[in-house]
Motif scaffolding. Sequence first.
Motif, PDB file in Angstrom:
ATOM      1  N   PHE A  62       0.833  -1.181   0.000  1.00  0.00           N
ATOM      2  CA  PHE A  62       0.000   0.000   0.000  1.00  0.00           C
ATOM      3  C   PHE A  62       0.878   1.244   0.000  1.00  0.00           C
ATOM      4  O   PHE A  62       1.840   1.323   0.760  1.00  0.00           O
ATOM      5  N   ALA A  63       0.536   2.212  -0.833  1.00  0.00           N
ATOM      6  CA  ALA A  63       1.299   3.469  -0.934  1.00  0.00           C
ATOM      7  C   ALA A  63       1.105   4.302   0.329  1.00  0.00           C
ATOM      8  O   ALA A  63       0.084   4.210   1.008  1.00  0.00           O
ATOM      9  N   HIS A  64       2.120   5.131   0.631  1.00  0.00           N
ATOM     10  CA  HIS A  64       2.034   6.035   1.773  1.00  0.00           C
ATOM     11  C   HIS A  64       1.406   7.347   1.305  1.00  0.00           C
ATOM     12  O   HIS A  64       2.056   8.394   1.215  1.00  0.00           O
ATOM     13  N   THR A  70      -5.943   4.547   3.250  1.00  0.00           N
ATOM     14  CA  THR A  70      -7.365   4.215   3.337  1.00  0.00           C
ATOM     15  C   THR A  70      -7.596   2.764   2.952  1.00  0.00           C
ATOM     16  O   THR A  70      -8.348   2.040   3.615  1.00  0.00           O
ATOM     17  N   ALA A  71      -6.929   2.311   1.887  1.00  0.00           N
ATOM     18  CA  ALA A  71      -7.066   0.920   1.447  1.00  0.00           C
ATOM     19  C   ALA A  71      -6.490  -0.047   2.484  1.00  0.00           C
ATOM     20  O   ALA A  71      -7.087  -1.095   2.763  1.00  0.00           O
ATOM     21  N   LEU A  72      -5.351   0.294   3.066  1.00  0.00           N
ATOM     22  CA  LEU A  72      -4.738  -0.548   4.102  1.00  0.00           C
ATOM     23  C   LEU A  72      -5.666  -0.689   5.306  1.00  0.00           C
ATOM     24  O   LEU A  72      -5.961  -1.795   5.767  1.00  0.00           O
ATOM     25  N   CYS A  73      -6.165   0.429   5.803  1.00  0.00           N
ATOM     26  CA  CYS A  73      -7.074   0.395   6.953  1.00  0.00           C
ATOM     27  C   CYS A  73      -8.363  -0.343   6.607  1.00  0.00           C
ATOM     28  O   CYS A  73      -8.880  -1.113   7.419  1.00  0.00           O
ATOM     29  N   GLY A  74      -8.874  -0.125   5.398  1.00  0.00           N
ATOM     30  CA  GLY A  74     -10.078  -0.824   4.967  1.00  0.00           C
ATOM     31  C   GLY A  74      -9.890  -2.325   4.930  1.00  0.00           C
ATOM     32  O   GLY A  74     -10.774  -3.092   5.313  1.00  0.00           O
TER      33      GLY A  74
END
Length: 94
Positions: A62-64, A70-74
């Motif tokens: 996942f990009a910083h 948002t995608a990582l947390c999702g």
Amino acid sequence: MAIASAAKTPLLHLKGISKRFGAVQALTDVDFEAYAGIDWATQKHDLLVADDTGIEVLAGTFAHDEDGLTALCGTLVRLEVVLVAIERPEGVLV
């Protein structure tokens, strides 16, 4: 990352799973637990989900930036993660 040793609580626990594909019984009464770890870097963050034997079952990068975080947390929310091991250059955070 030492996922199974760092995260003591599984992020996913399945018990007694069975699966059939037509006449083929693929799984019978299988138990499964998975753990998550994140390698937190400056430009990107690598996520690894492994089962309790250390076998990789899911991996992603996942990009910083806003979309990546948002995608990582999702992903963590969707998988109902309760505990994550996070590795930074300074060491492991839990």
